[in-house]
Design a protein around this motif. Sequence first.
Motif, PDB file in Angstrom:
ATOM      1  N   ASN A  52      -0.610   9.478   5.822  1.00 25.18           N
ATOM      2  CA  ASN A  52      -0.756   8.696   4.600  1.00 25.18           C
ATOM      3  C   ASN A  52      -1.106   9.592   3.415  1.00 25.18           C
ATOM      4  O   ASN A  52      -1.523   9.122   2.365  1.00 25.18           O
ATOM      5  CB  ASN A  52      -1.756   7.544   4.777  1.00 25.18           C
ATOM      6  CG  ASN A  52      -3.093   7.989   5.281  1.00 25.18           C
ATOM      7  OD1 ASN A  52      -3.317   9.175   5.542  1.00 25.18           O
ATOM      8  ND2 ASN A  52      -3.993   7.055   5.431  1.00 25.18           N
ATOM      9  N   SER A  67       8.865   9.911   2.138  1.00 32.38           N
ATOM     10  CA  SER A  67       8.103   8.675   1.988  1.00 32.38           C
ATOM     11  C   SER A  67       8.877   7.547   2.670  1.00 32.38           C
ATOM     12  O   SER A  67      10.061   7.361   2.414  1.00 32.38           O
ATOM     13  CB  SER A  67       7.905   8.355   0.507  1.00 32.38           C
ATOM     14  OG  SER A  67       7.257   7.111   0.359  1.00 32.38           O
ATOM     15  N   SER A  69       7.177   4.344   3.223  1.00 36.12           N
ATOM     16  CA  SER A  69       6.540   3.068   2.909  1.00 36.12           C
ATOM     17  C   SER A  69       5.543   3.261   1.776  1.00 36.12           C
ATOM     18  O   SER A  69       4.868   4.299   1.708  1.00 36.12           O
ATOM     19  CB  SER A  69       5.827   2.544   4.157  1.00 36.12           C
ATOM     20  OG  SER A  69       4.936   1.517   3.858  1.00 36.12           O
ATOM     21  N   LYS A  70       5.461   2.276   0.900  1.00 35.71           N
ATOM     22  CA  LYS A  70       4.476   2.300  -0.181  1.00 35.71           C
ATOM     23  C   LYS A  70       4.041   0.855  -0.419  1.00 35.71           C
ATOM     24  O   LYS A  70       4.839   0.036  -0.868  1.00 35.71           O
ATOM     25  CB  LYS A  70       5.083   2.908  -1.440  1.00 35.71           C
ATOM     26  CG  LYS A  70       4.087   3.153  -2.544  1.00 35.71           C
ATOM     27  CD  LYS A  70       4.735   3.908  -3.690  1.00 35.71           C
ATOM     28  CE  LYS A  70       3.736   4.179  -4.789  1.00 35.71           C
ATOM     29  NZ  LYS A  70       4.361   4.908  -5.903  1.00 35.71           N
ATOM     30  N   SER A  71       2.779   0.551  -0.075  1.00 31.74           N
ATOM     31  CA  SER A  71       2.285  -0.821  -0.156  1.00 31.74           C
ATOM     32  C   SER A  71       1.071  -0.901  -1.059  1.00 31.74           C
ATOM     33  O   SER A  71       0.186  -0.039  -0.999  1.00 31.74           O
ATOM     34  CB  SER A  71       1.872  -1.313   1.235  1.00 31.74           C
ATOM     35  OG  SER A  71       2.943  -1.238   2.133  1.00 31.74           O
ATOM     36  N   TYR A 170      -1.943   2.465  -4.090  1.00 32.53           N
ATOM     37  CA  TYR A 170      -1.008   2.180  -2.996  1.00 32.53           C
ATOM     38  C   TYR A 170      -1.352   2.995  -1.761  1.00 32.53           C
ATOM     39  O   TYR A 170      -1.922   4.079  -1.871  1.00 32.53           O
ATOM     40  CB  TYR A 170       0.426   2.543  -3.419  1.00 32.53           C
ATOM     41  CG  TYR A 170       0.910   1.755  -4.597  1.00 32.53           C
ATOM     42  CD1 TYR A 170       1.549   0.539  -4.420  1.00 32.53           C
ATOM     43  CD2 TYR A 170       0.701   2.217  -5.893  1.00 32.53           C
ATOM     44  CE1 TYR A 170       1.973  -0.206  -5.503  1.00 32.53           C
ATOM     45  CE2 TYR A 170       1.128   1.476  -6.984  1.00 32.53           C
ATOM     46  CZ  TYR A 170       1.765   0.271  -6.779  1.00 32.53           C
ATOM     47  OH  TYR A 170       2.176  -0.471  -7.852  1.00 32.53           O
ATOM     48  N   GLU A 171      -0.972   2.468  -0.613  1.00 32.60           N
ATOM     49  CA  GLU A 171      -1.019   3.226   0.643  1.00 32.60           C
ATOM     50  C   GLU A 171       0.420   3.683   0.874  1.00 32.60           C
ATOM     51  O   GLU A 171       1.304   2.856   1.089  1.00 32.60           O
ATOM     52  CB  GLU A 171      -1.485   2.359   1.800  1.00 32.60           C
ATOM     53  CG  GLU A 171      -1.344   3.028   3.140  1.00 32.60           C
ATOM     54  CD  GLU A 171      -2.642   3.582   3.672  1.00 32.60           C
ATOM     55  OE1 GLU A 171      -3.028   4.686   3.258  1.00 32.60           O
ATOM     56  OE2 GLU A 171      -3.247   2.904   4.484  1.00 32.60           O
ATOM     57  N   GLU A 172       0.640   4.986   0.786  1.00 31.84           N
ATOM     58  CA  GLU A 172       1.979   5.523   0.989  1.00 31.84           C
ATOM     59  C   GLU A 172       2.003   6.230   2.337  1.00 31.84           C
ATOM     60  O   GLU A 172       1.070   6.948   2.693  1.00 31.84           O
ATOM     61  CB  GLU A 172       2.349   6.496  -0.132  1.00 31.84           C
ATOM     62  CG  GLU A 172       3.793   6.896  -0.120  1.00 31.84           C
ATOM     63  CD  GLU A 172       4.244   7.557  -1.418  1.00 31.84           C
ATOM     64  OE1 GLU A 172       5.456   7.725  -1.576  1.00 31.84           O
ATOM     65  OE2 GLU A 172       3.399   7.900  -2.254  1.00 31.84           O
TER      66      GLU A 172
END
Length: 185
Positions: A52, A67, A69-71, A170-172
């Motif tokens: 992360n 990358s 995912s980015k939430s 964000y959590e990437e």
Amino acid sequence: FGALDSVPKHIVLSIAKAALHAGRCTVSLLEGSGDELLKEMALHKIDLVIANYIPNHGSDVKIYSRSISKSPIYIYGSKKFKHLGKNFPLSLQESSFILPTSHSKLRQDIQQFFQANRISVDIVAETQDTALQKLMAIDELGLIPLTREAAQSYVDEKKLFEIGQIKGVYEEIFLLSSSRKIENP
């Protein structure tokens, strides 16, 4: 593959499932710190690292990152903290928090958000283990930062409540790999 111990377990599970559905294989998973896993990857003991953040490494091995995912990050708490949804984020002033440890990129981003908004919080616990963070929040020890996906089952059970979104945080999630003489398909 390897996964940083700070990567939420539901993400590790999703990637393991994707690997198993992609073709016949055996998934072997190591958890650890960025330094440990990058050393294992440099020695070709693992093919990928799920992270992360992109760890710094001092070796000559070329590390590739992608990358995946980015939430957005939200603040969650037990029913005791539900009232903090009003006047969010200023309502967080002096609230108790359970945060990721200081080496985490998410922790640094959250602290920047608090500083930019002049919010002072009481950090009662630090842990990279999101399962432990959730248990502590359910036990009313403090608020926690999570993605919606990571909190959803506890929200559905009414054990945790969404207080508000931390705008711009964000959590990437990244997949890290190194170059190989013979590429693994």
